[in-house]
Design an enzyme around this catalytic site. Structure first.
Site, PDB file in Angstrom:
ATOM      1  N   ASP A  45     -10.574  -1.184 -10.151  1.00  0.00           N
ATOM      2  CA  ASP A  45     -10.240  -0.472  -8.912  1.00  0.00           C
ATOM      3  C   ASP A  45     -11.169   0.737  -8.724  1.00  0.00           C
ATOM      4  O   ASP A  45     -12.054   0.995  -9.553  1.00  0.00           O
ATOM      5  CB  ASP A  45      -8.760  -0.044  -9.001  1.00  0.00           C
ATOM      6  CG  ASP A  45      -8.053  -0.132  -7.665  1.00  0.00           C
ATOM      7  OD1 ASP A  45      -8.734  -0.020  -6.632  1.00  0.00           O
ATOM      8  OD2 ASP A  45      -6.824  -0.284  -7.664  1.00  0.00           O
ATOM      9  N   GLU A  60     -13.140  -2.144  -4.508  1.00  0.00           N
ATOM     10  CA  GLU A  60     -13.356  -0.824  -3.885  1.00  0.00           C
ATOM     11  C   GLU A  60     -13.032  -0.887  -2.401  1.00  0.00           C
ATOM     12  O   GLU A  60     -13.495  -0.050  -1.633  1.00  0.00           O
ATOM     13  CB  GLU A  60     -14.726  -0.233  -4.228  1.00  0.00           C
ATOM     14  CG  GLU A  60     -15.938  -1.055  -3.909  1.00  0.00           C
ATOM     15  CD  GLU A  60     -16.191  -1.170  -2.424  1.00  0.00           C
ATOM     16  OE1 GLU A  60     -15.600  -2.110  -1.838  1.00  0.00           O
ATOM     17  OE2 GLU A  60     -16.953  -0.370  -1.866  1.00  0.00           O
ATOM     18  N   TRP A  61     -12.251  -1.899  -2.015  1.00  0.00           N
ATOM     19  CA  TRP A  61     -11.614  -2.002  -0.687  1.00  0.00           C
ATOM     20  C   TRP A  61     -12.608  -2.152   0.466  1.00  0.00           C
ATOM     21  O   TRP A  61     -12.271  -1.882   1.625  1.00  0.00           O
ATOM     22  CB  TRP A  61     -10.698  -0.788  -0.437  1.00  0.00           C
ATOM     23  CG  TRP A  61     -10.010  -0.272  -1.655  1.00  0.00           C
ATOM     24  CD1 TRP A  61      -9.205  -0.990  -2.490  1.00  0.00           C
ATOM     25  CD2 TRP A  61     -10.080   1.039  -2.221  1.00  0.00           C
ATOM     26  NE1 TRP A  61      -8.765  -0.215  -3.523  1.00  0.00           N
ATOM     27  CE2 TRP A  61      -9.282   1.038  -3.386  1.00  0.00           C
ATOM     28  CE3 TRP A  61     -10.734   2.219  -1.857  1.00  0.00           C
ATOM     29  CZ2 TRP A  61      -9.129   2.163  -4.194  1.00  0.00           C
ATOM     30  CZ3 TRP A  61     -10.578   3.340  -2.661  1.00  0.00           C
ATOM     31  CH2 TRP A  61      -9.785   3.304  -3.806  1.00  0.00           C
ATOM     32  N   GLY A  62     -13.852  -2.516   0.160  1.00  0.00           N
ATOM     33  CA  GLY A  62     -14.844  -2.665   1.233  1.00  0.00           C
ATOM     34  C   GLY A  62     -15.452  -1.336   1.647  1.00  0.00           C
ATOM     35  O   GLY A  62     -16.257  -1.279   2.577  1.00  0.00           O
ATOM     36  N   ASP A  84      -5.742  -2.302   1.177  1.00  0.00           N
ATOM     37  CA  ASP A  84      -4.630  -3.100   0.636  1.00  0.00           C
ATOM     38  C   ASP A  84      -3.866  -3.892   1.688  1.00  0.00           C
ATOM     39  O   ASP A  84      -3.477  -3.347   2.735  1.00  0.00           O
ATOM     40  CB  ASP A  84      -3.630  -2.184  -0.082  1.00  0.00           C
ATOM     41  CG  ASP A  84      -4.193  -1.673  -1.395  1.00  0.00           C
ATOM     42  OD1 ASP A  84      -5.404  -1.821  -1.632  1.00  0.00           O
ATOM     43  OD2 ASP A  84      -3.406  -1.119  -2.174  1.00  0.00           O
TER      44      ASP A  84
HETATM   45  C1  GLA Z   1      -5.137  -0.192  -5.239  1.00  0.00           C
HETATM   46  C2  GLA Z   1      -5.538  -1.664  -5.145  1.00  0.00           C
HETATM   47  C3  GLA Z   1      -4.304  -2.536  -5.201  1.00  0.00           C
HETATM   48  C4  GLA Z   1      -3.551  -2.268  -6.493  1.00  0.00           C
HETATM   49  C5  GLA Z   1      -3.222  -0.786  -6.607  1.00  0.00           C
HETATM   50  C6  GLA Z   1      -2.666  -0.432  -7.976  1.00  0.00           C
HETATM   51  O1  GLA Z   1      -4.415   0.213  -4.129  1.00  0.00           O
HETATM   52  O2  GLA Z   1      -6.268  -1.902  -3.975  1.00  0.00           O
HETATM   53  O3  GLA Z   1      -4.654  -3.896  -5.122  1.00  0.00           O
HETATM   54  O4  GLA Z   1      -4.340  -2.675  -7.570  1.00  0.00           O
HETATM   55  O5  GLA Z   1      -4.374   0.022  -6.407  1.00  0.00           O
HETATM   56  O6  GLA Z   1      -2.401   0.917  -8.115  1.00  0.00           O
END
Ligand code: GLA
Length: 409
Positions: A168, A202-204, A224
């Site tokens: 993450d 890293e969510w893009g 997320d």
């Molecule tokens: C981030 C990630 C999620 C999950 C949480 C855990 O938000 O994007 O997929 O792994 O952390 O804390």
């Protein structure tokens, strides 16, 4: 007005090029391989990884070794293992601290038998075992991250028998480079000598599709997922529709060994209707996205089981050519999405984003076929062959739902 969007020609072009000058191309790629590979060469994830991850359903508080064992048991007994699901991944909150030598420690209350015993149990079921960490100082839930401990942690994971690592991007230090950080962990995992799928998360935020191909086997392309159809959260969370729109423009960056990750599935978690979950699953398959179930597999309704176990839809996701599908027609809330398949066929999703039922027509010209071509059409949710046709395929689609067909010339 219907807008017809361009179909990817890259793979068709590559295939004809291969046919015409196969030998020259092979020689060329041999010469280029050491310096210019665009995919992580660890031999893993040749089709999108399939499995289960604890986060969406169990979060931080409710995950422990019994939950993970029960998930492994249910993956086998529900038939999910036979359908192709393989990885059992514990997300955040298994870690509690480090010992004096800096070794990562599991929470002894939640994991009294330790991580190695849990990995052994998962392996004894014929499944693979995954774990979570973070490239920063702490994970998103405030547990120890891997920054500065990458080689030490990777070695520990390998000793435990870990087969999959999700890393993450919370609590990074000022100026930390995502590409450099994930490269360190890639190298640390490679140094263990154990085959470990590397899942970048890293969510893009720094456009990983542009740089992560040689670093990770998959990378989250979005913030997320939320268990809802159409919902944008101020902190970056996304409903299914928001994720579709974020995945669409980056389709060309995905392929065998290096996948755009649309996030873990919400199917069965209760926030959407079964029709919405069916559409969610159809589109993840059309994206060649990793299929990580995010529900409580030990307690599934029949409807949830039918969605997660639809082998025809899974077959689209796992198509060996590994092309990500994208949107080819849009008329307000009514859309047509198409994925090219290895047998020359197409997977097509007719998506109704809005509330009212509507007829949606997929035109052959939009999916890369001449109008005159006669093709077989099979409905992948009804499991029915429909009459062959030329030119187009139309179906009535309820509100907030999708129809998915496989078209074969
Ligand atoms: C981030 C990630 C999620 C999950 C949480 C855990 O938000 O994007 O997929 O792994 O952390 O804390």
């Amino acid at each position: 007005m219907i807008r017809i969007l361009p179909l990817p020609v890259r793979s068709q072009f590559l295939r004809s090029l291969l046919r015409v000058s196969g030998l020259a191309l092979a020689l060329c790629s041999l010469l280029l391989a050491p310096c210019c590979s665009h995919a992580l060469e660890n031999g893993l994830a040749r089709t999108p990884p399939m499995g289960w991850n604890s986060w969406n359903r169990f979060g931080c508080k409710n995950v422990n070794e019994s939950v993970v064992r029960a998930a492994a048991d249910a993956m086998v007994s529900s038939g999910m293992k036979s359908a192709g699901y393989q990885y059992i991944v514990i997300d955040d909150c298994w870690q509690i601290g480090r010992d004096a030598a800096g070794n990562i420690l599991a929470d002894p209350e939640k994991y009294p038998h330790g991580i190695k015993a849990l990995a052994d149990y998962v392996h004894s079921k014929g499944l693979k075992f995954g774990i979570y960490t973070d490239a920063g100082v702490k994970t998103c839930a405030g547990r120890p991250g891997s920054l500065g401990h990458e080689y030490q942690d990777a070695a520990q994971y390998a000793r435990w028998g870990v087969d999959f690592v999700k890393e993450d991007w919370c609590n990074t230090v000022s100026g930390q480079s995502s590409e450099a950080s994930y490269t360190v962990m890639r190298n640390a995992l490679a140094a263990t000598g154990r085959p470990i799928v590397f899942s970048i998360c890293e969510w893009g935020s720094t456009k990983p599709w542009l740089w992560a191909g040689p670093i990770g086997n998959m990378w989250r392309a979005t913030g997320d997922i939320q268990d809802c159809w159409d919902c944008k959260r101020p902190w970056g969370g996304n409903g299914v529709l928001q994720i579709l729109d974020l995945m669409d423009p980056i389709y060309s960056y995905s392929g065998p060994g290096h996948w755009n990750d649309a996030d873990m599935l919400e199917v069965g978690n209760g926030g959407m209707t079964d029709a919405e979950y069916q559409a969610h699953f159809s589109l993840w398959a059309l994206f060649s996205a990793p299929l990580m179930a995010g529900n409580d597999m030990a307690h599934m309704t029949d409807a949830t089981r039918e969605i997660l176990l639809n082998k025809e839809v899974i077959g689209v996701d796992q198509d060996p050519m590994g092309i990500q599908g994208h949107r080819v027609q849009k008329d307000g809330d009514l859309e047509v999405w198409c994925k090219q398949l290895g047998d020359g066929g197409r997977a097509v999703v007719l998506l109704n984003r809005g509330d009212k039922p509507a007829t949606i027509t997929a035109n052959w010209t939009a999916i890369g076929y001449p109008s005159s071509l006669k093709a077989k059409v099979r409905d992948l949710w009804l499991h029915q062959d429909l009459a062959s046709r030329a030119g187009s395929y139309a179906a009535q689609v309820p509100g907030k739902a999708a129809v998915m067909v496989r078209i074969t010339p």
